[in-house]
Design a protein around this motif. Structure first.
Motif, PDB file in Angstrom:
ATOM      1  N   LEU A 139       0.852  -1.315   0.033  1.00  0.00           N
ATOM      2  CA  LEU A 139      -0.088  -0.036   0.169  1.00  0.00           C
ATOM      3  C   LEU A 139       1.029   1.269  -0.055  1.00  0.00           C
ATOM      4  N   ARG A 140       1.999   1.137   0.821  1.00  0.00           N
ATOM      5  CA  ARG A 140       2.976   2.524   0.868  1.00  0.00           C
ATOM      6  C   ARG A 140       3.460   2.589  -0.647  1.00  0.00           C
ATOM      7  N   LYS A 141       3.839   1.630  -1.169  1.00  0.00           N
ATOM      8  CA  LYS A 141       4.560   1.743  -2.536  1.00  0.00           C
ATOM      9  C   LYS A 141       3.302   2.367  -3.582  1.00  0.00           C
ATOM     10  N   SER A 142       2.089   1.521  -3.478  1.00  0.00           N
ATOM     11  CA  SER A 142       1.275   1.979  -4.243  1.00  0.00           C
ATOM     12  C   SER A 142       0.778   3.553  -4.153  1.00  0.00           C
ATOM     13  N   HIS A 143       0.711   3.965  -2.909  1.00  0.00           N
ATOM     14  CA  HIS A 143       0.593   5.150  -2.641  1.00  0.00           C
ATOM     15  C   HIS A 143       1.463   6.294  -3.260  1.00  0.00           C
ATOM     16  N   ASP A 144       2.844   6.084  -2.983  1.00  0.00           N
ATOM     17  CA  ASP A 144       3.997   6.647  -3.479  1.00  0.00           C
ATOM     18  C   ASP A 144       3.852   6.836  -5.165  1.00  0.00           C
ATOM     19  N   MET A 145       3.575   5.600  -5.790  1.00  0.00           N
ATOM     20  CA  MET A 145       3.493   5.986  -7.262  1.00  0.00           C
ATOM     21  C   MET A 145       2.372   6.518  -7.614  1.00  0.00           C
ATOM     22  N   LEU A 146       1.253   6.406  -7.068  1.00  0.00           N
ATOM     23  CA  LEU A 146      -0.014   7.024  -7.555  1.00  0.00           C
ATOM     24  C   LEU A 146       0.165   8.632  -7.413  1.00  0.00           C
ATOM     25  N   GLU A 147       0.930   9.045  -6.404  1.00  0.00           N
ATOM     26  CA  GLU A 147       1.021  10.502  -6.095  1.00  0.00           C
ATOM     27  C   GLU A 147       1.359  11.223  -7.446  1.00  0.00           C
ATOM     28  N   ALA A 148       2.153  10.644  -8.523  1.00  0.00           N
ATOM     29  CA  ALA A 148       2.531  11.188  -9.519  1.00  0.00           C
ATOM     30  C   ALA A 148       1.267  11.455 -10.464  1.00  0.00           C
ATOM     31  N   PHE A 149       0.110  10.982 -10.238  1.00  0.00           N
ATOM     32  CA  PHE A 149      -0.937  10.962 -10.875  1.00  0.00           C
ATOM     33  C   PHE A 149      -2.141  11.806 -10.252  1.00  0.00           C
ATOM     34  N   ALA A 150      -1.719  12.365  -9.173  1.00  0.00           N
ATOM     35  CA  ALA A 150      -2.837  12.805  -8.218  1.00  0.00           C
ATOM     36  C   ALA A 150      -3.694  13.988  -8.908  1.00  0.00           C
ATOM     37  N   ASP A 151      -3.587  14.258 -10.134  1.00  0.00           N
ATOM     38  CA  ASP A 151      -4.325  15.445 -10.679  1.00  0.00           C
ATOM     39  C   ASP A 151      -5.397  14.556 -11.503  1.00  0.00           C
ATOM     40  N   GLU A 152      -5.221  13.405 -11.623  1.00  0.00           N
ATOM     41  CA  GLU A 152      -5.999  12.341 -12.633  1.00  0.00           C
ATOM     42  C   GLU A 152      -7.497  12.145 -11.848  1.00  0.00           C
ATOM     43  N   GLU A 153      -8.427  12.052 -12.571  1.00  0.00           N
ATOM     44  CA  GLU A 153      -9.766  11.796 -11.956  1.00  0.00           C
ATOM     45  C   GLU A 153      -9.708  10.473 -11.157  1.00  0.00           C
ATOM     46  N   GLY A 154     -10.276  10.500  -9.829  1.00  0.00           N
ATOM     47  CA  GLY A 154     -10.278   9.435  -9.058  1.00  0.00           C
ATOM     48  C   GLY A 154      -9.273   9.277  -8.243  1.00  0.00           C
ATOM     49  N   VAL A 155      -8.211   9.811  -8.571  1.00  0.00           N
ATOM     50  CA  VAL A 155      -6.772   9.516  -7.815  1.00  0.00           C
ATOM     51  C   VAL A 155      -6.534  10.079  -6.717  1.00  0.00           C
ATOM     52  N   PRO A 156      -7.034  11.298  -6.435  1.00  0.00           N
ATOM     53  CA  PRO A 156      -7.134  11.927  -5.068  1.00  0.00           C
ATOM     54  C   PRO A 156      -7.806  10.913  -3.946  1.00  0.00           C
ATOM     55  N   GLU A 157      -8.934  10.690  -4.498  1.00  0.00           N
ATOM     56  CA  GLU A 157      -9.827   9.878  -3.550  1.00  0.00           C
ATOM     57  C   GLU A 157      -9.325   8.343  -3.444  1.00  0.00           C
ATOM     58  N   LEU A 158      -8.621   7.994  -4.116  1.00  0.00           N
ATOM     59  CA  LEU A 158      -8.026   6.527  -3.841  1.00  0.00           C
ATOM     60  C   LEU A 158      -6.736   6.703  -3.009  1.00  0.00           C
ATOM     61  N   LEU A 159      -5.837   7.897  -3.293  1.00  0.00           N
ATOM     62  CA  LEU A 159      -4.814   8.257  -2.427  1.00  0.00           C
ATOM     63  C   LEU A 159      -5.353   8.346  -1.007  1.00  0.00           C
ATOM     64  N   ALA A 160      -6.644   8.817  -0.827  1.00  0.00           N
ATOM     65  CA  ALA A 160      -6.904   9.320   0.597  1.00  0.00           C
ATOM     66  C   ALA A 160      -7.307   8.211   1.105  1.00  0.00           C
TER      67      ALA A 160
END
Length: 146
Positions: free
Chosen positions: A108-129
């Motif tokens: 989960l930590r690795k996924s979170h770190d990788m997804l931060e690069a796509f934080a502006d994409e639709e749905g990603v902020p909710e997934l990160l949260a």
């Protein structure tokens, strides 16, 4: 929560086919014995959920679950095969071993770190949260060392 004769649905029920929207059949009314069984099962379910969250799977006992529900261990076993079956009914998956839990946190930590690069994409902020909410907090010393 109980409203007379209901029971929190299992996670599998969320994926079941919806009821026929044009059906004119009324829901089956439970007799007193059936309603009492549903209430007993709900009390066991609620007690187990609280205890599993408070002390974890390993430290929770059937005796403590029964005590929290205000009933005998026999009532627990009349509704659930064993502690694992009760855990699955509450959380929708079997309990994780410590190794599985640690591996899940790392993933989960690795996924979170990788997804931060796509934080502006639709749905990603909710997934990160959601990921952040699921992760245990990083101890202050570990955060300072990172």
């Amino acid at each position: 929560m109980m409203d007379g004769a209901t029971f929190s649905p299992s996670p599998e029920a969320a994926f079941a086919a919806p009821a026929d929207p044009v059906s004119t059949e009324e829901p089956k009314r439970l007799n007193r014995r059936q309603a009492a069984k549903v209430q007993t099962r709900q009390r066991v379910f609620d007690s187990a959920e609280t205890l599993f969250k408070d002390v974890g799977f390993e430290r929770a006992t059937i005796r403590a679950i029964a005590k929290g529900a205000g009933m005998s261990t026999g009532a627990v076993f009349a509704n659930f095969e064993d502690k694992t079956a009760l855990y699955v009914a509450v959380f929708g998956h079997p309990p994780l071993t410590p190794e599985q839990g640690r591996a899940l946190v790392v993933a989960l930590r690795k996924s979170h770190d990788m997804l931060e690069a796509f934080a502006d994409e639709e749905g990603v902020p909710e997934l990160l949260a959601s990921i952040k909410a699921a992760l245990p907090p990083v101890p202050a010393k570990a955060a300072a060392d990172a």
